[in-house]
Motif scaffolding. Structure first.
Motif, PDB file in Angstrom:
ATOM      1  N   UNK A  96     -31.114   3.433  33.435  1.00  0.00           N
ATOM      2  CA  UNK A  96     -32.483   2.698  33.110  1.00  0.00           C
ATOM      3  C   UNK A  96     -32.548   1.451  34.221  1.00  0.00           C
ATOM      4  N   UNK A  97     -31.182   0.946  34.646  1.00  0.00           N
ATOM      5  CA  UNK A  97     -31.187  -0.235  35.406  1.00  0.00           C
ATOM      6  C   UNK A  97     -31.629   0.092  36.986  1.00  0.00           C
ATOM      7  N   UNK A  98     -31.060   1.301  37.123  1.00  0.00           N
ATOM      8  CA  UNK A  98     -31.380   1.887  38.546  1.00  0.00           C
ATOM      9  C   UNK A  98     -32.669   2.038  38.827  1.00  0.00           C
ATOM     10  N   UNK A 139     -35.286   0.559  37.160  1.00  0.00           N
ATOM     11  CA  UNK A 139     -36.095  -0.665  37.122  1.00  0.00           C
ATOM     12  C   UNK A 139     -35.883  -1.267  38.377  1.00  0.00           C
ATOM     13  N   UNK A 140     -34.602  -1.323  39.161  1.00  0.00           N
ATOM     14  CA  UNK A 140     -34.477  -1.751  40.341  1.00  0.00           C
ATOM     15  C   UNK A 140     -35.386  -1.147  41.459  1.00  0.00           C
ATOM     16  N   UNK A 141     -35.755   0.203  41.318  1.00  0.00           N
ATOM     17  CA  UNK A 141     -36.490   0.859  42.272  1.00  0.00           C
ATOM     18  C   UNK A 141     -38.137   0.143  41.900  1.00  0.00           C
ATOM     19  N   UNK A 142     -38.363   0.258  40.770  1.00  0.00           N
ATOM     20  CA  UNK A 142     -39.606  -0.253  40.027  1.00  0.00           C
ATOM     21  C   UNK A 142     -39.928  -1.636  40.584  1.00  0.00           C
ATOM     22  N   UNK A 143     -38.973  -2.759  40.526  1.00  0.00           N
ATOM     23  CA  UNK A 143     -39.229  -4.015  40.846  1.00  0.00           C
ATOM     24  C   UNK A 143     -39.155  -4.153  42.344  1.00  0.00           C
ATOM     25  N   UNK A 144     -38.258  -3.349  43.095  1.00  0.00           N
ATOM     26  CA  UNK A 144     -38.341  -3.399  44.562  1.00  0.00           C
ATOM     27  C   UNK A 144     -39.649  -2.881  45.064  1.00  0.00           C
ATOM     28  N   UNK A 145     -40.544  -2.234  44.307  1.00  0.00           N
ATOM     29  CA  UNK A 145     -42.115  -2.098  44.803  1.00  0.00           C
ATOM     30  C   UNK A 145     -42.933  -2.833  44.211  1.00  0.00           C
ATOM     31  N   UNK A 146     -42.395  -3.866  43.377  1.00  0.00           N
ATOM     32  CA  UNK A 146     -43.350  -4.868  42.683  1.00  0.00           C
ATOM     33  C   UNK A 146     -44.345  -4.218  41.831  1.00  0.00           C
ATOM     34  N   UNK A 147     -43.880  -3.168  41.059  1.00  0.00           N
ATOM     35  CA  UNK A 147     -44.374  -2.406  40.101  1.00  0.00           C
ATOM     36  C   UNK A 147     -44.322  -3.186  38.641  1.00  0.00           C
ATOM     37  N   UNK A 148     -42.839  -3.702  38.497  1.00  0.00           N
ATOM     38  CA  UNK A 148     -42.499  -4.415  37.224  1.00  0.00           C
ATOM     39  C   UNK A 148     -41.872  -5.733  37.705  1.00  0.00           C
ATOM     40  N   UNK A 149     -42.003  -6.644  36.855  1.00  0.00           N
ATOM     41  CA  UNK A 149     -41.214  -7.816  37.120  1.00  0.00           C
ATOM     42  C   UNK A 149     -40.327  -8.124  35.788  1.00  0.00           C
ATOM     43  N   UNK A 150     -39.434  -8.921  36.387  1.00  0.00           N
ATOM     44  CA  UNK A 150     -38.264  -9.186  35.297  1.00  0.00           C
ATOM     45  C   UNK A 150     -38.217 -10.700  35.196  1.00  0.00           C
ATOM     46  N   UNK A 151     -37.979 -11.198  33.829  1.00  0.00           N
ATOM     47  CA  UNK A 151     -37.974 -12.579  33.880  1.00  0.00           C
ATOM     48  C   UNK A 151     -36.849 -12.733  32.776  1.00  0.00           C
ATOM     49  N   UNK A 152     -35.928 -13.943  33.331  1.00  0.00           N
ATOM     50  CA  UNK A 152     -34.886 -14.029  32.594  1.00  0.00           C
ATOM     51  C   UNK A 152     -35.163 -14.771  31.090  1.00  0.00           C
ATOM     52  N   UNK A 153     -34.448 -14.415  30.197  1.00  0.00           N
ATOM     53  CA  UNK A 153     -34.430 -14.952  28.906  1.00  0.00           C
ATOM     54  C   UNK A 153     -33.366 -15.118  28.235  1.00  0.00           C
ATOM     55  N   UNK A 154     -32.490 -16.231  28.409  1.00  0.00           N
ATOM     56  CA  UNK A 154     -31.223 -16.464  28.175  1.00  0.00           C
ATOM     57  C   UNK A 154     -30.401 -15.474  29.060  1.00  0.00           C
ATOM     58  N   UNK A 155     -29.473 -14.590  28.250  1.00  0.00           N
ATOM     59  CA  UNK A 155     -28.591 -13.791  29.044  1.00  0.00           C
ATOM     60  C   UNK A 155     -29.065 -12.423  29.085  1.00  0.00           C
ATOM     61  N   UNK A 156     -30.624 -12.104  29.004  1.00  0.00           N
ATOM     62  CA  UNK A 156     -31.139 -11.201  29.211  1.00  0.00           C
ATOM     63  C   UNK A 156     -32.445 -11.057  29.956  1.00  0.00           C
ATOM     64  N   UNK A 157     -32.875  -9.969  30.570  1.00  0.00           N
ATOM     65  CA  UNK A 157     -33.959  -9.889  31.423  1.00  0.00           C
ATOM     66  C   UNK A 157     -34.887  -8.942  30.662  1.00  0.00           C
ATOM     67  N   UNK A 158     -36.391  -9.770  30.759  1.00  0.00           N
ATOM     68  CA  UNK A 158     -37.389  -8.991  29.868  1.00  0.00           C
ATOM     69  C   UNK A 158     -38.079  -8.357  31.290  1.00  0.00           C
ATOM     70  N   UNK A 159     -38.685  -7.215  31.092  1.00  0.00           N
ATOM     71  CA  UNK A 159     -39.439  -6.485  32.203  1.00  0.00           C
ATOM     72  C   UNK A 159     -41.004  -6.298  31.172  1.00  0.00           C
TER      73      UNK A 159
END
Length: 116
Positions: free
Chosen positions: A49-51, A53-73
């Motif tokens: 899943x992380x792998x 998500x990294x691809x989707x983030x790299x293509x600006x399809x998803x965004x990740x926002x830090x929420x404490x110690x986790x990232x919300x996509x």
């Protein structure tokens, strides 16, 4: 400009060309989620899943926002929900066409069997 748009589209669709990435987008279409939520709902390993998500983030399809110690996509563009819906409709149309073709083949083979 036309060539740039075609390249963008090709790169965009390449980024979608994986079943787990599509599943992740479908899950995010229902709302923002953490990696653990996505992993649990997708029934997949966290590293996979992380792998993806990294691809989707790299293509600006998803965004990740830090929420404490986790990232919300979340989906970067809500139009992705529409794109997934259109893809589903195209799939259904192909499925209907295939079923009709198989029905016609079955009717044709029944007629041949009856002629024996």
């Amino acid at each position: 400009m036309n060539l740039e748009m075609q390249k963008f589209k090709a790169d965009f669709f390449k980024a979608l060309a994986h079943p787990l990435r599509i599943r992740i987008l479908e899950l995010l279409a229902d709302g923002d989620k953490s990696v653990n939520e996505i992993q649990s709902l997708a029934g997949s390993e966290g590293s996979a899943v992380s792998q993806q998500l990294t691809i989707l983030r790299g293509k600006n399809i998803v965004t990740g926002t830090k929420d404490g110690n986790r990232v919300i996509y979340s989906l970067r563009d809500p139009m992705i929900v529409d794109l997934l819906s259109v893809a589903r409709q195209i799939f259904n149309n192909h499925l209907v066409d295939t079923i009709q073709m198989l029905d016609q083949l079955n009717v044709g083979s029944s007629r041949i069997d009856e002629g024996k």
